[in-house]
Write a protein that holds these residues in place. Sequence first.
Motif, PDB file in Angstrom:
ATOM      1  N   CYS A  37      35.796 -48.465  16.677  1.00  0.00           N
ATOM      2  CA  CYS A  37      34.715 -49.391  17.034  1.00  0.00           C
ATOM      3  C   CYS A  37      33.866 -48.880  18.196  1.00  0.00           C
ATOM      4  N   ALA A  38      34.258 -47.784  18.828  1.00  0.00           N
ATOM      5  CA  ALA A  38      33.510 -47.276  19.976  1.00  0.00           C
ATOM      6  C   ALA A  38      32.119 -46.824  19.529  1.00  0.00           C
ATOM      7  N   GLY A  39      31.096 -47.223  20.279  1.00  0.00           N
ATOM      8  CA  GLY A  39      29.742 -46.826  19.911  1.00  0.00           C
ATOM      9  C   GLY A  39      28.723 -47.234  20.951  1.00  0.00           C
ATOM     10  N   VAL A  40      27.581 -46.560  20.918  1.00  0.00           N
ATOM     11  CA  VAL A  40      26.471 -46.872  21.811  1.00  0.00           C
ATOM     12  C   VAL A  40      25.189 -46.902  20.992  1.00  0.00           C
ATOM     13  N   VAL A  41      24.151 -47.491  21.576  1.00  0.00           N
ATOM     14  CA  VAL A  41      22.843 -47.543  20.919  1.00  0.00           C
ATOM     15  C   VAL A  41      21.811 -46.965  21.862  1.00  0.00           C
ATOM     16  N   HIS A  42      20.785 -46.345  21.304  1.00  0.00           N
ATOM     17  CA  HIS A  42      19.687 -45.808  22.107  1.00  0.00           C
ATOM     18  C   HIS A  42      18.390 -46.045  21.352  1.00  0.00           C
ATOM     19  N   GLY A  43      17.440 -46.695  22.003  1.00  0.00           N
ATOM     20  CA  GLY A  43      16.159 -46.985  21.368  1.00  0.00           C
ATOM     21  C   GLY A  43      15.058 -46.077  21.884  1.00  0.00           C
ATOM     22  N   ALA A  44      14.501 -45.262  21.030  1.00  0.00           N
ATOM     23  CA  ALA A  44      13.383 -44.396  21.398  1.00  0.00           C
ATOM     24  C   ALA A  44      12.783 -43.800  20.137  1.00  0.00           C
ATOM     25  N   ARG A  45      11.469 -43.648  20.133  1.00  0.00           N
ATOM     26  CA  ARG A  45      10.827 -42.995  19.000  1.00  0.00           C
ATOM     27  C   ARG A  45      11.089 -41.490  19.045  1.00  0.00           C
ATOM     28  N   ILE A  46      11.032 -40.866  17.903  1.00  0.00           N
ATOM     29  CA  ILE A  46      11.207 -39.418  17.841  1.00  0.00           C
ATOM     30  C   ILE A  46      10.122 -38.732  18.664  1.00  0.00           C
ATOM     31  N   PRO A  56      28.198 -56.643  23.285  1.00  0.00           N
ATOM     32  CA  PRO A  56      27.392 -56.149  24.403  1.00  0.00           C
ATOM     33  C   PRO A  56      26.220 -55.291  23.961  1.00  0.00           C
ATOM     34  N   MET A  57      26.353 -54.633  22.809  1.00  0.00           N
ATOM     35  CA  MET A  57      25.286 -53.779  22.311  1.00  0.00           C
ATOM     36  C   MET A  57      24.000 -54.564  22.054  1.00  0.00           C
ATOM     37  N   PHE A  58      24.141 -55.804  21.586  1.00  0.00           N
ATOM     38  CA  PHE A  58      22.977 -56.632  21.304  1.00  0.00           C
ATOM     39  C   PHE A  58      22.705 -57.651  22.399  1.00  0.00           C
TER      40      PHE A  58
END
Length: 253
Positions: free
Chosen positions: A84-93, A195-197
């Motif tokens: 279940c470990a994971g992170v999110v990153h928001g950015a355009r290419i 926590p991710m959302f």
Amino acid sequence: MNVKGQAAVVTGAASGLGRATATALAAAGAKVTLLDLNADKLAAVAEEIGGLAAACDVTDAASVKEAIAKGREAHGPARIAVNCAGVVHGARIVGKEGAMDLGAFSRVIQINLIGTFNVMSQAAADMLALDPLEDGERGVIVNTTSVAAFEGQFGQAAYSASKGGVASLTLPAAREFAPKGVRVMCIAPGIFETPMFGGLPQDVLDALLAKTLYPKRLGKPEEYAELVLSICGNRMLNGTVIRLDGAIRLEPR
């Protein structure tokens, strides 16, 4: 597999989906080793559920090897592993400042994809050597992808790529381990109370929930954990990805 009395390993267990899964497995009688980078929160959760805390970095082979060995020494080799470990990153290419930072992209791939593979492969090495249970079953691995693996939105290139890789691991891993009775499944959650959302603005959350057919709410981590228990208990579930998303289908934005 009846999880009662079986050893289990859960990553990302200090919060969110991992914490709910570790809690549910422990309540069902499993002997749970909890893995997470956040040692303090991990220790608190482990004490709460009667599990074993093994702080580690899922991207580091030696760190995972040590954590799994700690669980093996306390509980015996794990027959259940849940990533279940994971992170999110928001950015355009390509954004206003130019191309996306490669380090940020690599970090998401390292944690979400390589971290999953690292734990899966090391846990499977133990499972494949165990004595078989009913139907020749030796173990079950459940990985976590995302609906973004299939419908990635603007700004989700890194996250979608990492989760697409996790989804694609499912069938080849299941095929490789099948002769020894180790199953591999994958869950693709939609929008969940994690926590991710948690840091998303309310208007963004509302827009995402509007795309969910039913129920029109955030998913509960306990609902993810319920599915993990169902997968453990049903030996015909193998080699596929299950969407757990209230029928959400993400649009480009």
